[in-house]
Design an enzyme around this catalytic site. Structure first.
Site, PDB file in Angstrom:
ATOM      1  N   GLU A  92     -10.208   5.819   2.524  1.00 58.87           N
ATOM      2  CA  GLU A  92     -10.612   5.068   3.713  1.00 58.87           C
ATOM      3  C   GLU A  92     -10.576   6.009   4.912  1.00 58.87           C
ATOM      4  O   GLU A  92      -9.666   6.831   5.034  1.00 58.87           O
ATOM      5  CB  GLU A  92      -9.658   3.889   3.949  1.00 58.87           C
ATOM      6  CG  GLU A  92      -9.940   3.100   5.222  1.00 58.87           C
ATOM      7  CD  GLU A  92      -8.869   2.049   5.510  1.00 58.87           C
ATOM      8  OE1 GLU A  92      -8.977   1.370   6.548  1.00 58.87           O
ATOM      9  OE2 GLU A  92      -7.926   1.918   4.708  1.00 58.87           O
ATOM     10  N   GLU A  96       0.824  -1.196   0.000  1.00 59.17           N
ATOM     11  CA  GLU A  96       0.000   0.000   0.000  1.00 59.17           C
ATOM     12  C   GLU A  96       0.867   1.258   0.000  1.00 59.17           C
ATOM     13  O   GLU A  96       1.931   1.284   0.612  1.00 59.17           O
ATOM     14  CB  GLU A  96      -0.916   0.019   1.234  1.00 59.17           C
ATOM     15  CG  GLU A  96      -1.673  -1.295   1.427  1.00 59.17           C
ATOM     16  CD  GLU A  96      -2.448  -1.365   2.741  1.00 59.17           C
ATOM     17  OE1 GLU A  96      -2.861  -0.290   3.245  1.00 59.17           O
ATOM     18  OE2 GLU A  96      -2.649  -2.478   3.254  1.00 59.17           O
TER      19      GLU A  96
END
Length: 413
Positions: free
Chosen positions: A328, A217
């Protein structure tokens, strides 16, 4: 659009909030975790050949590349950073490979960060490591055994959001993927409490959603608990066991190997986008080098940042089976209501350019190291009344989407 591409001691830590950790340790394991963090950061301080004080309060240590935290990992001990450049993906759209030399030259100034605003950089042969301070440890509300790690069973969007993590993402699945690339604008998202964060990133994923999930990520995040402020910061993450016991943010544990001396992972990105003003975006490319098998991180067509060695992973030792792009947030439901923590710009996708957050030129890397448009990109928002998503396609931006929102509002109580 403007594209731009640790050391503590028991008696003080430097940076913001010097002092001692006064909280009692709840167990011997907590004490040992604290001592381990202190020892690791002291090691970085002693190895540093130059220390840079950033105007935003960060302290950056320039550490010889072979002494960085990565090489404490059991599979990497005794190694040094790769000296052979990886093979860059081939862009079908432009019929070009990104030249390694040109990319390094172009990348010298493509990623402005607060610590380097005055022209600072680390000497050749070293890498910049953001110092973890005593204040950082005191501020952390969780177990120090998980300092610098995401909560278990979090991060990747699934059908359930009972863990408080909410997403607005685009994803592709059902194929073999060897990387991903996109450009995303950076925003100073407002985060309502230290227990929450807001991030925008690329996920490269393999395995199942059980305990064998592998992820790589990278992106930007606002996390007051981790960094002590509300600045958007460049970050990386990895896990090989669904966020259970492996992996971490940035360089908080061994694993990611940094090769760039001008980019500090975990440092603030400056400037950021402004509502109805100039837009600043970063272009991220993650891909698996067909020569050596490591997963590299590059800032668009600019500089290499470093790599995740293939030995860290099980499933990602081969390829990814899902790639995800988007935002997110953590919603702790303060006072029983939805959090007002913002995703992206804090405005809904319908407001469009200059107002909403976006991902543009969303691409994947195929088995033959080709960059291709992310076809069949599926868009999903866990709670569209709180954080939305809508996409499209045009010649300039390729596959793109706008996403985000304000969180709590009349339609999202």
């Amino acid at each position: 659009v403007v594209s731009c591409a640790l050391s503590v001691s028991a008696s003080g830590g430097g940076g913001r909030g010097n002092g001692t950790r006064t909280a009692e340790f709840r167990s011997g394991d907590e004490l040992r975790a604290y001592q381990s963090i202190v020892a690791r950061m002291d090691k970085m301080k002693k190895a540093s050949v130059k220390t840079i004080q950033s105007a935003d309060g960060d302290i950056i240590h320039c550490v010889p590349a072979h002494l960085q935290p990565a090489f404490d990992h059991p599979t990497l001990r005794g190694q040094k950073p790769e000296v052979v450049h990886p093979i860059r993906p081939f862009s079908i759209a432009n019929c070009t490979n990104i030249s390694a030399d040109a990319a390094e030259e172009e990348g010298d100034a493509v990623f402005p960060q607060a610590w380097s605003d005055g022209g600072e950089s680390c000497p050749g042969g070293t890498v910049p490591i953001r110092r973890t301070t005593e204040s950082d440890l005191r501020r952390y509300s969780g177990s120090l055994r998980r300092y610098g790690m995401k909560p278990r069973a979090s991060g990747v969007r699934r059908d359930s959001t009972s863990d408080g993590h909410e997403h607005a993402v685009g994803y592709v699945t059902g194929d073999q993927f060897y990387g991903a690339k996109a450009s995303l604008n950076v925003w100073p998202a407002r985060v309502a409490s230290a227990a929450e964060f807001s991030l925008s990133q690329i996920w490269v994923i393999s395995g199942t959603f059980g305990n064998d999930l592998n992820t790589i990520e990278a992106g930007w995040q606002v996390s007051p608990q981790l960094y002590g402020d509300n600045s958007p910061r460049f970050f990386t993450y990895w896990t090989s066991d669904a966020y259970q016991a492996t992996g971490c943010y940035n360089l908080h544990c061994s694993g990611f190997v940094q090769t760039n001396r001008r980019i500090a992972i975990g440092a603030a990105i400056s400037p950021a986008s402004a509502y109805n003003g100039r837009q600043f975006d970063i272009s991220l490319l993650i891909w698996k080098d067909p020569r050596r098998g490591h997963w590299w991180l590059q800032l668009g067509s600019g500089p290499l940042v470093g790599y995740w060695p293939s030995s860290l992973f099980s499933h990602l030792g081969g390829h990814a089976n899902m790639v995800q792009f988007g935002g997110e947030v953590v919603n702790t439901r303060p006072s029983g209501s939805h959090t007002p923590t913002q995703m992206g710009s804090g405005h809904f996708p319908r407001e469009g350019f200059n107002r909403a957050a976006y991902f543009r030129n969303v691409q994947v890397v195929d088995w033959d190291n080709n960059l291709l448009p992310a076809r069949d990109l599926r868009l999903v928002a866990d709670h569209p009344a709180c954080y939305g998503i809508q996409g499209g396609y045009n010649r300039a931006w390729g596959n793109y989407f706008y996403y985000g929102g304000p969180g709590r509002n009349v339609h999202c109580p």
